[in-house]
Design a protein around this motif. Structure first.
Motif, short mmCIF file in Angstrom:
data_model
loop_
_atom_site.label_atom_id
_atom_site.label_comp_id
_atom_site.label_asym_id
_atom_site.label_seq_id
_atom_site.Cartn_x
_atom_site.Cartn_y
_atom_site.Cartn_z
N PRO A 1 -0.76 13.56 15.33
CA PRO A 1 -2.06 13.20 15.92
C PRO A 1 -2.86 12.32 14.95
N GLY A 2 -3.50 11.29 15.50
CA GLY A 2 -4.32 10.41 14.68
C GLY A 2 -3.54 9.48 13.77
N PHE A 3 -2.24 9.33 14.02
CA PHE A 3 -1.36 8.55 13.14
C PHE A 3 -1.84 7.10 12.99
N LYS A 4 -2.13 6.44 14.09
CA LYS A 4 -2.50 5.02 14.06
C LYS A 4 -3.70 4.77 13.17
N GLN A 5 -4.77 5.56 13.35
CA GLN A 5 -5.98 5.36 12.55
C GLN A 5 -5.76 5.77 11.11
N ALA A 6 -4.98 6.83 10.91
CA ALA A 6 -4.73 7.30 9.54
C ALA A 6 -3.97 6.25 8.74
N VAL A 7 -3.00 5.60 9.37
CA VAL A 7 -2.23 4.56 8.68
C VAL A 7 -3.14 3.37 8.37
N GLU A 8 -3.96 2.95 9.33
CA GLU A 8 -4.86 1.83 9.10
C GLU A 8 -5.83 2.13 7.97
N ASP A 9 -6.41 3.31 7.97
CA ASP A 9 -7.37 3.68 6.92
C ASP A 9 -6.69 3.72 5.55
N ALA A 10 -5.48 4.28 5.50
CA ALA A 10 -4.77 4.37 4.22
C ALA A 10 -4.39 2.98 3.71
N CYS A 11 -3.98 2.09 4.62
CA CYS A 11 -3.64 0.73 4.21
C CYS A 11 -4.86 0.01 3.63
N ASN A 12 -5.99 0.14 4.28
CA ASN A 12 -7.18 -0.57 3.81
C ASN A 12 -7.75 0.04 2.53
N ALA A 13 -7.51 1.31 2.32
CA ALA A 13 -7.89 1.91 1.03
C ALA A 13 -7.07 1.28 -0.09
N GLU A 14 -5.79 0.98 0.18
CA GLU A 14 -4.95 0.34 -0.83
C GLU A 14 -5.32 -1.12 -1.02
N VAL A 15 -5.77 -1.78 0.05
CA VAL A 15 -6.29 -3.15 -0.10
C VAL A 15 -7.49 -3.15 -1.04
N GLU A 16 -8.42 -2.23 -0.79
CA GLU A 16 -9.63 -2.16 -1.61
C GLU A 16 -9.33 -1.74 -3.05
N ALA A 17 -8.24 -1.02 -3.25
CA ALA A 17 -7.87 -0.61 -4.61
C ALA A 17 -7.47 -1.79 -5.47
N ASP A 18 -7.20 -2.94 -4.83
CA ASP A 18 -6.87 -4.18 -5.53
C ASP A 18 -5.71 -3.97 -6.51
N ARG A 19 -4.66 -3.38 -6.00
CA ARG A 19 -3.48 -3.14 -6.83
C ARG A 19 -2.78 -4.46 -7.15
N ARG A 20 -2.32 -4.59 -8.37
CA ARG A 20 -1.58 -5.78 -8.79
C ARG A 20 -0.21 -5.82 -8.10
N ILE A 21 0.25 -7.00 -7.73
CA ILE A 21 1.58 -7.17 -7.15
C ILE A 21 2.40 -8.02 -8.12
N ASP A 22 3.36 -7.38 -8.75
CA ASP A 22 4.20 -8.04 -9.75
C ASP A 22 5.55 -8.41 -9.15
N VAL A 23 6.12 -9.52 -9.63
CA VAL A 23 7.46 -9.95 -9.21
C VAL A 23 8.30 -10.15 -10.47
#
Length: 244
Positions: free
Chosen positions: A145-167
């Motif tokens: 239950p609530g999967f769609k919104q939970a995934v969206e919220d969790a994704c945007n929390a990681e966007v705001e966390a400004d995590r570095r992306i290394d290659v």
């Protein structure tokens, strides 16, 4: 690194994902394909489409509509455009808006993959993208239950966390010692590949990947989960939109 050369072409985009213009020499030229000694055109793969752009030479413009992979990386000119002769020095240029949008989208899919794996333990079964829109399929038997919104919220929390992306590129044996480096249900890294390119959203997701990416999660932009679809046999498709 061997992964940065394809046939006769040095792949500049694997070393510098921000590169948009460069100089090269034409090694082969036919009406249906051009081979350069150096190219920053991403040829497509891993769900990411090939780049578009132009070659400029002697006051002439050749539009590039895609890339064909074979023994060489062959740039596909728009039908009817002039083709530079072998030996010509050309200025290559990538269509910046498209490439940047695809980089944001590809990084967004990796972020989505990391969130769903972390929170639900699900492997990826497929995916595809166009600029700022994408889908990813997961082996998810039950949708909580609530999967769609939970995934969206969790994704945007990681966007705001400004995590570095290394290659980085690692020898195959070393790369496969990284836990959960393959997030797909099937290992898509061919056995003959001895140098594995790694994309690391630091602290969230580390995967073998050959595509182009932005430098941090903040650069992705807001992620909207547009739809969650049931694709049968427990497979779920998550469609996302990348917003500014």
């Amino acid at each position: 690194m061997s992964g940065e050369i394809h046939g006769r072409t040095t792949r500049l985009e694997l070393h510098d994902q921000e590169l948009r213009e460069w100089e090269a020499v034409v090694l082969d030229a036919q009406p249906d394909g051009i081979v350069l000694d150096r190219s920053a055109f991403y040829p497509g793969g891993g769900g990411q489409p090939p780049d578009h752009g132009v070659l400029l030479w002697q006051g002439v413009q050749t539009r590039i509509a895609g890339v064909r992979k074979g023994d060489d990386l062959v740039l596909i000119p728009v039908e009817g455009d002039p083709v530079p002769p072998v030996g010509t020095v050309v200025q290559g240029a990538i269509e910046d808006d498209r490439r940047t949008a695809l980089m944001r989208t590809h990084s967004g899919l990796h972020l989505l993959c990391g969130v769903v794996f972390r929170d639900y333990g699900c492997l990826v079964t497929g995916g595809n993208m166009e600029p700022l829109t994408a889908r990813m399929d997961f082996d998810l038997r039950e949708v909580p239950p609530g999967f769609k919104q939970a995934v969206e919220d969790a994704c945007n929390a990681e966007v705001e966390a400004d995590r570095r992306i290394d290659v980085k590129t690692l020898p195959r044996d070393e790369a496969f010692q990284i836990p959960d480096i393959i997030r797909t249900a099937t290992n898509l890294v061919p056995p003959e590949v001895q140098d594995v390119r790694i994309v690391d959203i630091v602290g969230l997701d580390t995967q073998a990947d050959g595509g182009t990416h932005v430098a941090s999660t903040k650069q992705i932009g807001r992620i909207r989960v547009a739809k969650v679809e049931n694709k049968g046999r427990g497979f779920r498709r998550i469609r996302i939109q990348i917003e500014n």
